[in-house]
Enzyme design. Structure first.
Site, PDB file in Angstrom:
ATOM      1  N   ASN A 152      38.830  28.798  41.773  1.00  0.00           N
ATOM      2  CA  ASN A 152      38.612  27.480  42.366  1.00  0.00           C
ATOM      3  C   ASN A 152      38.786  27.592  43.868  1.00  0.00           C
ATOM      4  OD1 ASN A 152      38.216  26.147  39.924  1.00  0.00           O
ATOM      5  ND2 ASN A 152      40.340  25.512  39.746  1.00  0.00           N
TER       6      ASN A 152
ATOM      7  N   ARG B  69      36.219  28.017  34.848  1.00  0.00           N
ATOM      8  CA  ARG B  69      36.602  29.414  35.087  1.00  0.00           C
ATOM      9  C   ARG B  69      36.782  30.188  33.784  1.00  0.00           C
ATOM     10  NH1 ARG B  69      41.751  29.062  38.394  1.00  0.00           N
ATOM     11  NH2 ARG B  69      41.963  27.215  37.108  1.00  0.00           N
TER      12      ARG B  69
END
Length: 106
Positions: free
Chosen positions: A54, A36
């Site tokens: 996520n 990320r």
């Protein structure tokens, strides 16, 4: 006395310059490997806005908005991910842009 209308020519909007939006799902070993944060860094360097998060099933979900060329560059990076990631597959859905203003990790 005649009236001469003024004509303002606008630059041509090409596919490369038009704002696009991609909704992306990345599968594999993509959580716990800084995916990320690295996706955020890559998007920002390409002038792409959106978000990344996520998912409970182990995938990473992301939305990218910007020029199609810039988004495709970020998607190409997502196919590899950061050095610790093992990307198995990536699904891309092109959508209408909604005007994301920044890039966030959710």
């Amino acid at each position: 006395m005649g009236f001469a209308p003024s004509i303002r020519l606008l630059p041509e909007v090409t596919e490369e310059r038009k704002t696009a939006r991609a909704h992306v799902f990345i599968s594999g070993q993509v959580q716990g490997v800084f995916f990320r944060q690295k996706a955020k860094d890559r998007a920002r360097t390409r002038g792409v806005t959106g978000w990344v998060r996520n998912l409970p099933d182990g995938r990473v979900e992301a939305v990218f908005e910007g020029s199609r060329e810039s988004i495709e560059s970020v998607i190409d990076w997502c196919r590899r991910g950061p050095s610790l990631a093992e990307v198995d597959s990536i699904d891309v859905e092109w959508e209408e842009p909604i005007g994301e203003q920044s890039f966030n990790v959710r």
